[in-house]
Design a protein around this motif. Sequence first.
Motif, PDB file in Angstrom:
ATOM      1  N   MET A   1       0.594  -1.219   0.175  1.00  0.00           N
ATOM      2  CA  MET A   1       0.259  -0.414  -0.399  1.00  0.00           C
ATOM      3  C   MET A   1       0.958   1.396   0.077  1.00  0.00           C
ATOM      4  SD  MET A   1      -2.985   1.232   3.268  1.00  0.00           S
ATOM      5  CE  MET A   1      -4.347   2.554   2.456  1.00  0.00           C
ATOM      6  N   SER A   2       0.498   2.536  -0.968  1.00  0.00           N
ATOM      7  CA  SER A   2       1.434   3.878  -0.992  1.00  0.00           C
ATOM      8  C   SER A   2       0.587   4.041  -0.098  1.00  0.00           C
ATOM      9  CB  SER A   2       1.541   4.009  -2.072  1.00  0.00           C
ATOM     10  OG  SER A   2       0.336   4.268  -2.646  1.00  0.00           O
ATOM     11  N   SER A   3       1.157   5.167   0.266  1.00  0.00           N
ATOM     12  CA  SER A   3       0.738   6.517   1.329  1.00  0.00           C
ATOM     13  C   SER A   3       1.141   8.050   0.236  1.00  0.00           C
ATOM     14  CB  SER A   3       1.119   6.616   2.561  1.00  0.00           C
ATOM     15  OG  SER A   3       3.189   6.649   2.769  1.00  0.00           O
ATOM     16  N   VAL A   4       0.716   9.112   0.709  1.00  0.00           N
ATOM     17  CA  VAL A   4       1.069  10.605   0.864  1.00  0.00           C
ATOM     18  C   VAL A   4       1.484  10.748   1.799  1.00  0.00           C
ATOM     19  CG1 VAL A   4      -0.147  12.205  -0.321  1.00  0.00           C
ATOM     20  CG2 VAL A   4      -1.033   9.570  -1.278  1.00  0.00           C
ATOM     21  N   ALA A   5       2.423  11.586   1.869  1.00  0.00           N
ATOM     22  CA  ALA A   5       2.913  12.580   3.327  1.00  0.00           C
ATOM     23  C   ALA A   5       3.571  13.527   2.658  1.00  0.00           C
ATOM     24  CB  ALA A   5       3.847  11.771   3.772  1.00  0.00           C
ATOM     25  N   GLY A   6       4.248  14.355   3.492  1.00  0.00           N
ATOM     26  CA  GLY A   6       5.016  15.621   3.804  1.00  0.00           C
ATOM     27  C   GLY A   6       4.518  16.946   3.506  1.00  0.00           C
ATOM     28  N   PRO A   7       4.854  17.556   3.876  1.00  0.00           N
ATOM     29  CA  PRO A   7       4.770  19.330   4.471  1.00  0.00           C
ATOM     30  C   PRO A   7       3.007  19.517   3.871  1.00  0.00           C
ATOM     31  CG  PRO A   7       6.641  19.533   3.442  1.00  0.00           C
ATOM     32  CD  PRO A   7       6.627  18.442   3.452  1.00  0.00           C
ATOM     33  N   ASP A   8       3.819  19.365   1.748  1.00  0.00           N
ATOM     34  CA  ASP A   8       2.563  19.773   1.106  1.00  0.00           C
ATOM     35  C   ASP A   8       2.079  18.199   0.502  1.00  0.00           C
ATOM     36  OD1 ASP A   8       3.177  22.668   1.413  1.00  0.00           O
ATOM     37  OD2 ASP A   8       4.441  22.152  -0.215  1.00  0.00           O
ATOM     38  N   ALA A   9       1.175  17.521   1.852  1.00  0.00           N
ATOM     39  CA  ALA A   9       0.722  16.072   0.810  1.00  0.00           C
ATOM     40  C   ALA A   9      -0.641  16.724   0.074  1.00  0.00           C
ATOM     41  CB  ALA A   9       0.975  15.230   1.625  1.00  0.00           C
ATOM     42  N   TYR A  10      -0.498  15.990  -1.302  1.00  0.00           N
ATOM     43  CA  TYR A  10      -2.122  15.651  -1.949  1.00  0.00           C
ATOM     44  C   TYR A  10      -2.175  14.938  -2.708  1.00  0.00           C
ATOM     45  CZ  TYR A  10       1.085  17.412  -6.414  1.00  0.00           C
ATOM     46  OH  TYR A  10       1.924  17.752  -7.063  1.00  0.00           O
ATOM     47  N   TRP A  11      -3.498  14.447  -3.199  1.00  0.00           N
ATOM     48  CA  TRP A  11      -3.458  13.558  -4.285  1.00  0.00           C
ATOM     49  C   TRP A  11      -4.882  13.224  -4.329  1.00  0.00           C
ATOM     50  CZ3 TRP A  11      -6.913   8.636  -2.085  1.00  0.00           C
ATOM     51  CH2 TRP A  11      -6.923   7.492  -3.119  1.00  0.00           C
ATOM     52  N   THR A  12      -4.363  14.266  -5.599  1.00  0.00           N
ATOM     53  CA  THR A  12      -5.673  14.232  -7.358  1.00  0.00           C
ATOM     54  C   THR A  12      -5.886  13.676  -8.086  1.00  0.00           C
ATOM     55  OG1 THR A  12      -4.970  17.101  -6.697  1.00  0.00           O
ATOM     56  CG2 THR A  12      -6.042  16.322  -8.943  1.00  0.00           C
ATOM     57  N   SER A  13      -7.256  13.460  -9.043  1.00  0.00           N
ATOM     58  CA  SER A  13      -7.343  12.357  -9.402  1.00  0.00           C
ATOM     59  C   SER A  13      -7.962  13.170 -10.701  1.00  0.00           C
ATOM     60  CB  SER A  13      -8.132  10.946  -9.591  1.00  0.00           C
ATOM     61  OG  SER A  13      -7.473  10.593  -8.447  1.00  0.00           O
ATOM     62  N   VAL A  32      -8.177   8.973   6.987  1.00  0.00           N
ATOM     63  CA  VAL A  32      -8.840   8.139   6.563  1.00  0.00           C
ATOM     64  C   VAL A  32     -10.573   8.097   6.897  1.00  0.00           C
ATOM     65  CG1 VAL A  32      -9.603   5.202   7.750  1.00  0.00           C
ATOM     66  CG2 VAL A  32      -6.744   6.255   7.150  1.00  0.00           C
ATOM     67  N   GLY A  33     -11.053   8.018   5.832  1.00  0.00           N
ATOM     68  CA  GLY A  33     -12.878   7.937   6.148  1.00  0.00           C
ATOM     69  C   GLY A  33     -13.051   9.680   5.922  1.00  0.00           C
ATOM     70  N   GLY A  34     -12.213  10.572   5.425  1.00  0.00           N
ATOM     71  CA  GLY A  34     -12.340  11.276   4.598  1.00  0.00           C
ATOM     72  C   GLY A  34     -13.203  12.074   4.077  1.00  0.00           C
ATOM     73  N   THR A  35     -13.496  13.256   3.706  1.00  0.00           N
ATOM     74  CA  THR A  35     -14.642  12.500   2.680  1.00  0.00           C
ATOM     75  C   THR A  35     -13.261  13.727   0.923  1.00  0.00           C
ATOM     76  OG1 THR A  35     -16.302  13.616   3.722  1.00  0.00           O
ATOM     77  CG2 THR A  35     -16.921  14.690   1.433  1.00  0.00           C
ATOM     78  N   ASP A  36     -13.827  13.443  -0.322  1.00  0.00           N
ATOM     79  CA  ASP A  36     -12.941  14.006  -1.096  1.00  0.00           C
ATOM     80  C   ASP A  36     -14.196  14.839  -1.718  1.00  0.00           C
ATOM     81  OD1 ASP A  36     -11.411  11.674  -0.924  1.00  0.00           O
ATOM     82  OD2 ASP A  36     -12.028  10.534  -3.333  1.00  0.00           O
ATOM     83  N   THR A  37     -13.328  16.164  -2.371  1.00  0.00           N
ATOM     84  CA  THR A  37     -13.835  17.659  -3.109  1.00  0.00           C
ATOM     85  C   THR A  37     -14.187  17.127  -4.960  1.00  0.00           C
ATOM     86  OG1 THR A  37     -12.855  18.446  -1.162  1.00  0.00           O
ATOM     87  CG2 THR A  37     -13.823  19.167  -3.622  1.00  0.00           C
ATOM     88  N   VAL A  38     -15.048  16.761  -5.157  1.00  0.00           N
ATOM     89  CA  VAL A  38     -14.325  16.375  -6.706  1.00  0.00           C
ATOM     90  C   VAL A  38     -16.040  18.032  -7.372  1.00  0.00           C
ATOM     91  CG1 VAL A  38     -15.817  14.391  -8.302  1.00  0.00           C
ATOM     92  CG2 VAL A  38     -15.814  14.059  -6.079  1.00  0.00           C
ATOM     93  N   PRO A  39     -15.245  18.953  -7.656  1.00  0.00           N
ATOM     94  CA  PRO A  39     -16.128  19.525  -8.367  1.00  0.00           C
ATOM     95  C   PRO A  39     -16.187  19.281  -9.664  1.00  0.00           C
ATOM     96  CG  PRO A  39     -14.084  20.215  -8.118  1.00  0.00           C
ATOM     97  CD  PRO A  39     -14.065  19.168  -7.649  1.00  0.00           C
ATOM     98  N   THR A  40     -17.298  19.160 -10.610  1.00  0.00           N
ATOM     99  CA  THR A  40     -17.179  18.746 -12.259  1.00  0.00           C
ATOM    100  C   THR A  40     -17.330  20.137 -12.897  1.00  0.00           C
ATOM    101  OG1 THR A  40     -19.812  19.568 -11.792  1.00  0.00           O
ATOM    102  CG2 THR A  40     -18.916  17.008 -11.558  1.00  0.00           C
TER     103      THR A  40
END
Length: 56
Positions: A1-13, A32-40
Amino acid sequence: MSSVAGPDAYWTSYGYGKTGNRTTTTSHSLIVGGTDTVPTYTYPAAGDRDRMPCRW
């Protein structure tokens, strides 16, 4: 399993439509269990010059 870390961590698709226009940008929660933000995104129909987002 990979993780996202660091002072300015982000994960965008990104999602794209058939014509290559971006349709969604998902900013994933890093909690973990947080909400994703999905604008269209919406675009005017092809040839609809009156509703173009930028005018020159």
